[in-house]
Scaffold this motif. Structure first.
Motif, short mmCIF file in Angstrom:
data_model
loop_
_atom_site.label_atom_id
_atom_site.label_comp_id
_atom_site.label_asym_id
_atom_site.label_seq_id
_atom_site.Cartn_x
_atom_site.Cartn_y
_atom_site.Cartn_z
N GLY A 159 0.79 -1.22 0.00
CA GLY A 159 0.00 0.00 0.00
C GLY A 159 0.83 1.27 0.00
N LEU A 160 2.13 1.17 -0.19
CA LEU A 160 2.99 2.34 -0.20
C LEU A 160 2.75 3.19 -1.44
CD1 LEU A 160 6.30 0.57 0.89
CD2 LEU A 160 4.96 2.17 2.28
N ARG A 161 2.98 4.49 -1.31
CA ARG A 161 2.84 5.39 -2.47
C ARG A 161 3.86 5.04 -3.55
NH1 ARG A 161 3.24 8.88 1.66
NH2 ARG A 161 5.18 9.80 0.84
N TYR A 162 4.98 4.48 -3.13
CA TYR A 162 6.04 4.14 -4.08
C TYR A 162 6.11 2.63 -4.30
CZ TYR A 162 8.46 3.53 0.42
OH TYR A 162 8.80 3.17 1.70
N ALA A 163 4.98 1.94 -4.21
CA ALA A 163 4.96 0.49 -4.42
C ALA A 163 5.36 0.15 -5.85
CB ALA A 163 3.57 -0.05 -4.13
N SER A 164 5.78 -1.08 -6.05
CA SER A 164 6.23 -1.55 -7.36
C SER A 164 5.19 -1.28 -8.44
CB SER A 164 6.50 -3.05 -7.30
OG SER A 164 6.70 -3.59 -8.59
N ARG A 165 5.67 -0.80 -9.57
CA ARG A 165 4.82 -0.59 -10.73
C ARG A 165 4.91 -1.76 -11.71
NH1 ARG A 165 6.21 5.80 -12.04
NH2 ARG A 165 5.24 6.68 -10.16
N VAL A 166 5.65 -2.79 -11.35
CA VAL A 166 5.84 -3.94 -12.23
C VAL A 166 4.98 -5.09 -11.71
CG1 VAL A 166 7.49 -5.55 -13.24
CG2 VAL A 166 8.20 -3.21 -12.69
N PRO A 167 3.96 -5.50 -12.43
CA PRO A 167 3.09 -6.58 -11.94
C PRO A 167 3.86 -7.85 -11.65
CG PRO A 167 2.11 -5.49 -13.84
CD PRO A 167 3.51 -4.98 -13.74
N GLY A 168 3.64 -8.39 -10.45
CA GLY A 168 4.24 -9.66 -10.11
C GLY A 168 5.71 -9.63 -9.77
N VAL A 169 6.31 -8.45 -9.65
CA VAL A 169 7.72 -8.33 -9.28
C VAL A 169 7.84 -7.25 -8.22
CG1 VAL A 169 10.08 -7.93 -10.10
CG2 VAL A 169 8.39 -8.94 -11.64
N ALA A 170 8.60 -7.54 -7.16
CA ALA A 170 8.76 -6.57 -6.08
C ALA A 170 10.08 -6.80 -5.35
CB ALA A 170 7.60 -6.68 -5.08
N HIS A 171 10.60 -5.72 -4.78
CA HIS A 171 11.78 -5.82 -3.91
C HIS A 171 11.30 -6.21 -2.51
CE1 HIS A 171 15.35 -4.91 -6.14
NE2 HIS A 171 14.74 -3.93 -6.77
N ALA A 172 10.97 -7.49 -2.36
CA ALA A 172 10.44 -8.00 -1.10
C ALA A 172 11.52 -8.59 -0.21
CB ALA A 172 9.36 -9.05 -1.38
N CYS A 173 12.79 -8.38 -0.57
CA CYS A 173 13.88 -8.89 0.26
C CYS A 173 14.89 -7.79 0.61
CB CYS A 173 14.58 -10.05 -0.43
SG CYS A 173 15.56 -11.09 0.70
N GLY A 174 14.61 -6.56 0.22
CA GLY A 174 15.46 -5.45 0.61
C GLY A 174 16.65 -5.19 -0.28
N HIS A 175 16.70 -5.79 -1.45
CA HIS A 175 17.87 -5.57 -2.30
C HIS A 175 17.96 -4.13 -2.79
CE1 HIS A 175 18.34 -10.13 -3.40
NE2 HIS A 175 18.35 -9.89 -2.11
N ASP A 176 16.81 -3.47 -2.94
CA ASP A 176 16.84 -2.04 -3.31
C ASP A 176 17.48 -1.22 -2.19
OD1 ASP A 176 14.72 -2.73 -1.65
OD2 ASP A 176 13.26 -1.47 -2.67
N LEU A 177 17.20 -1.57 -0.95
CA LEU A 177 17.83 -0.92 0.19
C LEU A 177 19.33 -1.19 0.19
CD1 LEU A 177 17.75 0.55 2.95
CD2 LEU A 177 17.14 -1.65 3.98
N HIS A 178 19.73 -2.42 -0.10
CA HIS A 178 21.15 -2.78 -0.13
C HIS A 178 21.89 -1.94 -1.18
CE1 HIS A 178 19.84 -7.11 1.21
NE2 HIS A 178 19.53 -6.16 2.09
N VAL A 179 21.31 -1.82 -2.38
CA VAL A 179 21.97 -1.07 -3.45
C VAL A 179 22.06 0.41 -3.10
CG1 VAL A 179 21.81 -0.36 -5.87
CG2 VAL A 179 21.33 -2.73 -5.24
N ALA A 180 20.99 0.97 -2.54
CA ALA A 180 21.02 2.39 -2.19
C ALA A 180 22.05 2.66 -1.10
CB ALA A 180 19.63 2.84 -1.74
N ALA A 181 22.14 1.76 -0.11
CA ALA A 181 23.15 1.93 0.94
C ALA A 181 24.55 1.79 0.36
CB ALA A 181 22.93 0.91 2.05
#
Length: 427
Positions: free
Chosen positions: A90-112
């Motif tokens: 329900g986040l405003r910045y939720a995934s826009r790709v159907p059926g694909v999501a950063h549900a393991c934090g890899h986006d956080l890892h890359v940004a850090a």
């Protein structure tokens, strides 16, 4: 999202840019093997900060090299890929790709990782002008964005594609991973941190036919169902209660219609344990049980088995890990550095170190790995990794992750400089 309230030495400009990168990655996740856009974002970021960038390593892998004077080489890695999960945060910045999501934090890892890489690049420039802190260690930094971690194939692919030959053999390899711990904290462990794993694709073969005449068929669905039930006894009855092991059948697929007996059934089996010997036993037992059920059902051909991925138990170098832990405690405060018990999650990071010597041909590479807290004060109340509702507390976890990586690189450079020569080639 409000202001950032984690612990960090980063300036507001670095934090803002890293947050924007995180949001972009979260909005546009890419599955394992398809990380082209994500890799491009990281590569462009590193090039802007003066890293010599190599793209397309082992697929969409990225490596940036920054020389900070004479000394050891330290490699720090984050994962680029997302999961085949439909996001339900329900986040405003939720995934826009159907059926694909950063549900393991890899986006956080890359940004850090990107934020830490920028801090370290600026520190190198300041040191060159005589304004930096010479006590933070000199040497070469290799920043890696790895593809296909979720399929446990990306690390091997990058090594097979010459990561160390192209970018230099590291004395130490570092990484962190999001975990259900309070945001703003990190955690370290001794001995194995994560289990080794193997994934098997299994096919049982039957004789198809009409559902109304089952006596004329050999039903592979029955054989597969019996195998699934019998496999549960491999851990409960063939493995010591003192030995942690997991056997999961995560996929059972057969047939297309209720009135047709299919001619094949497929199983996807995941094995996890903390030693190669235990993994060997689990794999042997899986093959034995499935073959026996196939024979018991009079299947016309034996089952087939394909090992589609494997990863070694993740065991950090004790002395390097302790040096990094002390650095985190000094920078974040002892109260923000906890202890991590071994977990049966798995990842392929171990191939970069001693477990991958046959792949990369180097001996003496040290590993350090720690967990990054991402949830509120009550970890049990938050959705865990791989959940469709997984949503890390980015405003606290991201600045802490940036600091943890930057401190770890500095401590690793100092530790490796004081504790021996570079890794040796295998002969």
């Amino acid at each position: 999202m409000g202001g950032m309230d984690g612990v960090t030495r980063a300036d507001p400009g670095v934090l803002k840019a890293a947050l924007e990168l995180y949001l972009d990655l979260h909005l546009h996740p890419e599955p394992s093997g398809g990380e082209e856009r994500s890799a491009g974002l990281l590569a462009d970021w590193l090039a802007e900060d003066g890293y010599a960038v190599t793209r397309g390593l082992g697929g969409h892998g990225v490596a940036g090299v920054l020389r900070r004077g004479p000394g050891p080489t330290v490699l720090v890695r984050a994962e680029l890929d997302a999961l085949p999960v439909h996001e339900e945060t329900g986040l405003r910045y939720a995934s826009r790709v159907p059926g694909v999501a950063h549900a393991c934090g890899h986006d956080l890892h890359v940004a850090a990782l990107a934020g830490a890489a920028r801090l370290l690049a600026r520190g190198a420039r300041d040191a060159g002008r005589g304004t930096g802190d010479a006590g933070r260690g000199t040497g070469t930094l290799v920043v890696v964005g790895q593809p296909a971690e979720e399929t446990l194939t990306g690390a091997r692919a990058m090594l097979a594609d010459g990561l160390y030959e192209r970018c230099g053999t590291p004395d130490a390899v570092l990484a962190q991973h999001s975990a259900p711990l309070p945001a703003g904290t990190v955690a370290h462990g001794a001995g194995p941190l994560l289990a080794g794993s193997r994934a098997l694709d299994v096919v049982l073969r039957g004789t198809g036919g009409h559902a109304g005449a089952p006596q004329l068929t050999v039903d592979p669905v029955v054989a597969a169902a019996a195998a699934v039930l019998r496999l549960q006894a491999v851990v409960s009855r063939e493995t010591s209660p003192a030995e942690q092991a997991v056997l999961t059948v995560g996929r059972l697929r057969a047939g297309e219609a209720a009135n047709v007996v299919p001619d094949r059934a497929e199983l996807g089996v995941s094995l996890r344990a903390f030693s190669d010997a235990a993994l060997d036993r689990l794999e042997e037992a899986t093959r034995r049980v499935v073959t026996a059920e196939s024979d018991a059902s009079r299947c016309p051909a034996p089952p087939s088995f394909e090992r589609v991925s494997a990863s070694p138990p993740l065991v950090p170098d004790a002395s390097l890990a302790e040096a990094v832990r002390r650095g985190h405690a000094e920078e974040l405060g002892e109260g923000r550095v906890g202890r991590w018990a071994p977990a049966t999650a798995a990842e392929d990071f171990g191939w970069f170190g001693p477990a991958g010597e046959e792949l990369h041909g180097r001996r003496g590479i040290r590993l350090a790995y720690w967990m990054l807290g991402t949830v509120g004060a009550d970890p049990g109340a938050a959705p865990g990794n791989h959940s469709p509702a997984f949503a890390p507390l980015v405003r606290t976890a991201l600045p802490t992750g940036i600091t943890a990586l930057a401190v770890a690189v500095e401590r690793a450079l100092l530790h490796c400089a004081s504790s021996g020569g570079p890794p040796a080639r295998l002969r």
